[in-house]
Scaffold this active site. Structure first.
Site, PDB file in Angstrom:
ATOM      1  N   GLU A  51       0.815  -1.212   0.000  1.00  0.00           N
ATOM      2  CA  GLU A  51       0.000   0.000   0.000  1.00  0.00           C
ATOM      3  C   GLU A  51       0.853   1.268   0.000  1.00  0.00           C
ATOM      4  O   GLU A  51       0.535   2.251  -0.669  1.00  0.00           O
ATOM      5  CB  GLU A  51      -0.923   0.008   1.227  1.00  0.00           C
ATOM      6  N   ILE A 111      -2.186   8.211   1.272  1.00  0.00           N
ATOM      7  CA  ILE A 111      -3.511   8.011   0.674  1.00  0.00           C
ATOM      8  C   ILE A 111      -3.723   6.505   0.494  1.00  0.00           C
ATOM      9  O   ILE A 111      -2.971   5.866  -0.235  1.00  0.00           O
ATOM     10  CB  ILE A 111      -3.620   8.705  -0.698  1.00  0.00           C
ATOM     11  N   GLU A 144      15.749  14.793  -3.427  1.00  0.00           N
ATOM     12  CA  GLU A 144      17.032  14.174  -3.095  1.00  0.00           C
ATOM     13  C   GLU A 144      18.176  14.971  -3.719  1.00  0.00           C
ATOM     14  O   GLU A 144      17.981  15.800  -4.610  1.00  0.00           O
ATOM     15  CB  GLU A 144      17.067  12.740  -3.644  1.00  0.00           C
ATOM     16  N   LYS A 200       4.792   4.123  -9.929  1.00  0.00           N
ATOM     17  CA  LYS A 200       3.516   4.072  -9.216  1.00  0.00           C
ATOM     18  C   LYS A 200       2.356   3.807 -10.176  1.00  0.00           C
ATOM     19  O   LYS A 200       1.418   3.074  -9.850  1.00  0.00           O
ATOM     20  CB  LYS A 200       3.298   5.389  -8.458  1.00  0.00           C
TER      21      LYS A 200
END
Length: 416
Positions: free
Chosen positions: A130, A137, A191, A206
């Site tokens: 998840e 979210i 980063e 994603k």
């Protein structure tokens, strides 16, 4: 697994790993009440055992040797070290041992998820992820619920907080990309090497995971459309705004006419579109279902506690569920060729040594069959021409002709 204690191993005690430790400790009573067992971190793999950490952890729990984690009696391992190597080998070995895995590692899943899901099914262990998409979210859990009744047509959204922060600051403060990127790095949003974020890789990983969940398949990463924000500048953002749009790095997975499409691209959204309202480092996901219609989910997409929250929720959830095999992940090649031109797009034209006049440029496009819905033209004293237009029918051949005949550089972005 002990009847009274759930023994957890951690791979990585950086920002997210530290957040996982804090969350387990602060929510220990609630977890115990919910699960009927205590949750204890009994081993943590780190690169540097001497490093000072934001969260205290006992020396006897820390190790720099993966073999110690593998040999320990952990029931579940939380992987938050990131990267593909050596992480992939570690996760494989733990699954083969029979450990449940909770991971926030979207790159690992996008590159090796098909293998890891099959391996977890074969060994009868849970692979929970998840936290790999949109941080705090709970979008993956929501989508699993929707899939029971809805056919999901598309999933789109803003899946990278770093790039959304950069685009927000560029528009609001009219600062150049390089300056805002530096700010984002100083604030910890980006980063030191921001390539994965600004080049669109993070959002693409994603999107790949979302497609696997929603459609039962995804395109190989090399077959998806990917364009980052590293070349965007204030001229494009300003003209888009004048035309009534805002540029966002939009990720999208959709399936129409039997073909799967996967893309991450700077995209123009109308100013009143819900996703255009998502600012700073927030994420948002819009789901379109055949029964429920459009739904929008928004929240903090990254950071220590939002991601840690998703990790611990995954951990608690899998402890309350009986094992059932996951649907196997699959990859398919794209159906047919991509169109040569954009149906409706934002065309940004710029020249610092224009050969001709702005009127001649627009006349050429009209004769070439480019239908201009609306446009803004800037032509300053230094003879720098900038044209922003919402148009249809603009193709690669027009881009080549503008460069050859007028000395104009053209860039094209999709319009939602």
């Amino acid at each position: 697994m002990s009847a009274s204690v759930v023994k957890v191993g951690l791979l990585g005690v950086g920002t997210v790993g530290g957040g996982v430790l804090k969350t387990i400790r602060s929510q220990q009573q609630k977890l115990s009440d919910r699960l009927g067992r205590r949750v204890e971190v009994v081993k943590a793999l780190v690169r540097n055992a001497e490093k000072q950490r934001s969260v205290p952890i006992e020396n006897n729990l820390i190790t720099t040797r993966f073999e110690e984690v593998l040999a320990s009696d952990v029931d579940i391992v939380v992987e938050v070290m990131g990267g593909v190597e050596p992480t992939y080998g570690y996760v494989r070995a733990l699954i083969e041992k029979g450990c449940h895995i909770v991971t926030a590692n979207k790159e690992l899943l996008a590159k090796h998820g098909t293998e890891l899901v099959r391996l977890a099914n074969r060994h009868g262990v849970q692979l929970a992820y998840e936290a790999s998409v949109a941080g705090g979210i709970p979008i993956l859990g929501v989508l699993r619920q929707f899939l029971r009744t809805n056919d999901i047509v598309s999933v789109s959204g803003i899946l990278n907080g770093t790039t959304n922060y950069i685009l927000t600051r560029m528009e609001q403060e009219k600062l150049p990309y390089a300056e805002v990127l530096k700010q984002a790095q100083e604030l910890g949003y980006a980063e030191a090497d921001p390539a994965s974020d600004v080049e669109g890789w993070d959002a693409l990983y994603k999107t790949y995971i979302l497609a696997q969940l929603v459609f039962g398949e995804s395109l190989p990463l090399h077959a998806a459309e990917r364009q980052g924000i590293e070349k965007l500048h204030l001229g494009q953002i300003g003209l888009a705004r004048e035309l009534g749009y805002r540029i966002k790095l939009l990720a999208k997975a959709s399936k129409a006419g039997g073909g799967l499409q996967l893309s991450v691209r700077p995209t123009l959204l109308p100013l009143d579109h819900p996703l255009a309202q998502v600012q700073d480092a927030y994420n948002a996901v819009q789901v379109s279902g055949n029964i429920v219609g459009d739904l929008l989910f928004m929240g903090k997409g990254a950071g220590e506690l939002p991601t840690a929250s998703a990790v611990v929720e995954d951990l608690a959830y899998l402890l309350t569920q009986r094992f059932t095999p996951q649907p196997v992940w699959q990859e398919s090649e794209p159906a047919g060729n991509r169109e040569a031109g954009e149906k409706r797009c934002f065309c940004y034209l710029e020249s610092k040594a224009l050969r001709g006049t702005p009127d001649q440029v627009t006349h050429f496009l009209d004769r070439a069959g480019v239908l201009v819905e609306k446009q803004r033209i800037q032509y300053d004293w230094a003879s720098v021409l900038r044209i922003g237009m919402i148009a249809s029918g603009f193709a690669e051949e027009h881009k080549e002709a503008l460069h050859r005949d007028f000395g104009i550089r053209a860039e094209v972005f999709p319009v939602l």
